[in-house]
Design a protein around this motif. Structure first.
Motif, mmCIF file in Angstrom:
data_model
loop_
_atom_site.group_PDB
_atom_site.id
_atom_site.type_symbol
_atom_site.label_atom_id
_atom_site.label_comp_id
_atom_site.label_asym_id
_atom_site.label_seq_id
_atom_site.Cartn_x
_atom_site.Cartn_y
_atom_site.Cartn_z
ATOM 1 N N PHE A 267 -5.787 98.110 -1.515
ATOM 2 C CA PHE A 267 -5.620 96.627 -1.768
ATOM 3 C C PHE A 267 -5.349 96.758 -3.359
ATOM 4 N N THR A 268 -6.302 97.424 -4.145
ATOM 5 C CA THR A 268 -6.204 97.438 -5.523
ATOM 6 C C THR A 268 -4.663 97.608 -6.114
ATOM 7 N N TYR A 270 -2.125 96.734 -4.938
ATOM 8 C CA TYR A 270 -1.036 95.656 -4.825
ATOM 9 C C TYR A 270 -1.580 94.420 -5.608
ATOM 10 N N GLY A 271 -3.065 94.403 -5.909
ATOM 11 C CA GLY A 271 -3.513 93.507 -6.481
ATOM 12 C C GLY A 271 -3.187 93.339 -8.138
#
Lengths: 286, 233
Positions: A267-268, A270-271
């Motif tokens: 996720f990082t 896309y975060g």
């Protein structure tokens, strides 16, 4: 937290970012100048890796394999531009996505036919198969330093070519108003062909030089492609400067994400993208 | 210099140019006149290959350029200053000029970077500004300067002074006259009929995609009804 451990992750992040930049810079130029969404760009990364693996087997030398795979990737890029991509300039993005997606399938199938579905690797050449000792227990592989050096040197060369030369001015002008570039008598078709071939060569080079540290496997281009689109979107479409910053951000976010928040590692990246786009919806340098 | 014959151009189903014959001699200044929407810009774009005419021929210096790429047509010795000026938002003034530099078709390099800056001193003060950060007048000067850097034999100016303040207009016309003196042919589209009557060697008036007048300024000056009818003065 050990400061040396942190430093090693920082170096890994920078190295990954630099590698991503090699691939993403071509993608952003092709997108920004020609208006082409090239989903097949990741396939050039894969092509470079497979060519390097295959040529290293033939020649017995990683250096020779990398040097030979570079013009081959450029040639494949140039031919694909001249035969297929050239027909897409006046068409909409859906047609571009369809054709370049088709190219991914063809590339993947060709890879299966030519080289099979096995996962391959290249043994680290003994000359660079050592590490810089940092502490009692931690050390850093010298090949990664060399890799970063090659990528950084190419980034500098690209900056100089784009910022200082007439060719670079044409490329930037093409990203701004390509009809006007043609109206000044500059052969835009040839310019596009060269940019596409250079983009393919850079992606291929990234694939080729990463073979000793990551496996040569089917589908390897797809992961890189997605990350590179994230990089391009963060940096602003068409901006090489933006691609550089975006690649650094994504390289670091991906590396540190895997180390510090492994549960959220996917996720990082896309975060970071979401945060940048909330702040600058058109990217950092759009 | 340039010779177009029987040009027919369509935008989709609408027939814009109806068999236009148009020529420019070496060193000649031709004013292309007519109301909005009569086909002036379309004629220029058709001759340059920016828009593909459905039929007709275009020759430059005796060479057939029909159907060629725009860049190839331009390299026959033509420079084009389009309506809207065609600035690059990411290039500085200096880069606009340097990127265009080229010897003429006869190998001459009369127009150099230095000479363009002498001709447009205002540009010399703004070399590091981006093209789109200039005023309208400066953008037009840059667009003309960039065109001259290609050492053309024919300069095409579409809406040469549109949207510019009167003083800036006067400057632009002054430069266009100076360029004419150097022997470069030109095609000029502009709303300012008075200046064109005084400046151009020949005048071509378009109405609905057809040439309704092609001749010198004397007839237009002596018979004002032509201009009244076709341009609405």
């Amino acid at each position: 937290m050990d400061v040396w451990f942190f430093l090693i992750q920082l170096l890994n992040g920078v190295q990954y970012g630099l590698l991503l930049f090699l691939v993403a810079s071509g993608l952003t130029l092709i997108f920004g100048i020609m208006g082409i969404i090239n989903l097949a760009h990741g396939a050039f990364y894969m092509l470079g890796a497979y060519l390097a693996w295959w040529l290293a087997g033939l020649t017995g030398s990683l250096v020779a394999a990398v040097v030979l795979s570079l013009p081959l990737a450029a040639l494949v890029g140039y031919v694909i531009e001249a035969l297929l991509v050239r027909t897409l300039y006046k068409r909409d993005h859906l047609d571009q996505v369809l054709l370049t997606y088709g190219l991914i399938l063809i590339f993947n199938e060709a890879q299966r036919i030519l080289w099979g579905n096995d996962v391959h690797g290249i043994a680290m050449p003994t000359a660079v198969n050592w590490s810089v000792r940092l502490t009692e227990t931690l050390s850093y592989p010298v090949y990664r330093v060399i890799l970063s050096g090659i990528c950084a040197a190419l980034a500098v060369v690209m900056y100089v070519v784009i910022a200082k030369t007439r060719f670079g001015m044409w490329v930037r002008a093409g990203a701004s108003n390509r009809d006007m570039v043609a109206a000044l008598g500059i052969n835009v078709k040839l310019l596009f062909g060269v940019v596409f071939a250079v983009g393919a060569a850079l992606a291929g080079l990234a694939g080729a030089i990463s073979t000793p540290i990551s496996s040569v496997a089917p589908g390897m281009g797809d992961t890189v492609l997605i990350l590179c689109f994230v990089v391009v979107v963060i940096g602003g479409v068409g901006s090489v400067k933006g691609a550089f910053l975006g690649a650094m951000l994504i390289g670091l976010a991906d590396t540190f994400g895997k180390v510090f928040v492994p549960d959220f590692a996917s996720f990082t990246v896309y975060g970071v993208m979401a945060a940048v786009l909330l702040w600058k919806p058109r990217g950092l340098f759009a | 210099m340039l010779h177009a014959t029987a040009l027919h151009t369509y935008y989709g189903a609408s027939h814009v140019l109806h068999g236009i014959d148009f020529r420019v001699a070496k060193g000649e200044t031709v004013a292309l006149m007519g109301r909005n929407g009569m086909g002036k810009s379309t004629l220029l774009k058709s001759m340059l290959g920016i828009v593909a005419p459905r039929s007709g021929k275009v020759a430059i210096l005796g060479r057939d350029v029909t159907g060629m790429e725009t860049s190839a047509v331009i390299r026959q010795g033509i420079a084009y200053v389009p309506e809207g000026r065609g600035m690059f938002h990411n290039l500085t003034v200096r880069e606009h000029l340097l990127m265009a530099a080229r010897a003429g078709t006869d190998g001459r390099r009369d127009w150099t970077y230095e000479r363009v800056l002498e001709t447009f001193p205002r540009l010399a003060e703004r070399l590091d500004n981006l093209g789109t950060h200039l005023s309208g007048g400066e953008q037009q000067m840059l667009s003309i300067g960039r065109a001259l850097m290609t050492n053309p034999q024919l300069l095409i100016l579409d809406e040469a002074t549109e949207g510019l303040a009167p003083l800036i207009r006067r400057d632009i016309w002054h430069v266009i006259r100076a360029i004419k003196q150097t022997g470069i042919a030109s095609i000029i589209v502009d709303k300012n009929v008075g200046v064109l009557l005084d400046l151009a060697d020949r005048h071509v008036i378009l109405v609905k995609g057809e040439v309704v007048y092609d001749g010198g300024p004397e007839t237009l000056k002596s018979d004002s009804s032509i201009l009244e009818r076709h341009i609405g003065l």
